[in-house]
Design a protein around this motif. Structure first.
Motif: not given
Length: 204
Positions: A184-190
């Motif tokens: 989930a965090a990686k999705a926001y950062l992307k």
């Protein structure tokens, strides 16, 4: 969601100091009224409030100013787009048809007022069962992707429907802080990186 509450302090120049957490300066109408009080404003009152949040806040030196607006094409959106130079708009929608109607109107409105639409984000795109890992598209699979194709816009990314996002938001810790290595965090950062990549380079 940012673990912030209270009334902003005033500077000697009578400007409000934004509340800060996680290195981010925030300002909200929620800081200026009682916690349970509704904001039932229209027309001139809305424009006055927007002007106050933009012009009467001691923002200092910012990398980016992000304005979170409600869905639709009402007074808030028009007031913001007509009163400040906007580098770009991001349209966020769940994939179901009823939400896509508002998303399309929002994109068309920004185009009409000559604000570049940087792309679309598909929110609550998929639910993964925490026990069996089976994935279910509760709100539909590709609604935002289809809309992006129709409008000739990019998809900036997908945000899953995940209990960790809800829990971290409710606890006042963004998921990128609470669980920085999670999907989930990686999705926001992307998505953040895709947005920054499409913004015009600021003058030196």
């Amino acid at each position: 969601m940012m673990n912030l509450k209270g009334n902003p302090e005033l500077t000697p120049k009578n400007l409000m100091r934004p509340l800060k957490n996680y290195g981010i300066a925030c300002m909200s109408m929620g800081f200026l009224i009682e916690e349970t009080a509704p904001v039932v404003w229209r027309g001139l009152m809305v424009m006055s409030a927007v002007e106050k949040l933009l012009r009467q806040v001691d923002w200092g030196q910012l990398d980016y100013l992000v304005i979170d607006m409600p869905p639709g094409t009402g007074d808030v959106q028009l007031s913001v787009s007509q009163n400040i130079p906007i580098a770009g708009a991001v349209i966020i929608s769940t994939p179901q048809d009823v939400a896509l109607l508002d998303a399309r109107k929002g994109a068309e409105m920004f185009r009409k007022v000559h604000v570049p639409v940087l792309g679309l984000v598909q929110n609550m795109s998929v639910f993964q069962c925490p026990k069996c890992k089976h994935e279910t598209h509760i709100f539909g699979a590709d609604g935002v992707r289809d809309l992006a194709k129709t409008l000739g816009l990019d998809i900036l990314g997908d945000i899953p429907l995940h209990v960790n996002i809800r829990e971290s938001c409710d606890s006042g810790q963004p998921v990128v802080i609470a669980q920085p290595q999670s999907d989930a965090a990686k999705a926001y950062l992307k998505i953040a990186m895709e947005i920054v990549r499409r913004l015009p380079v600021p003058p030196a």
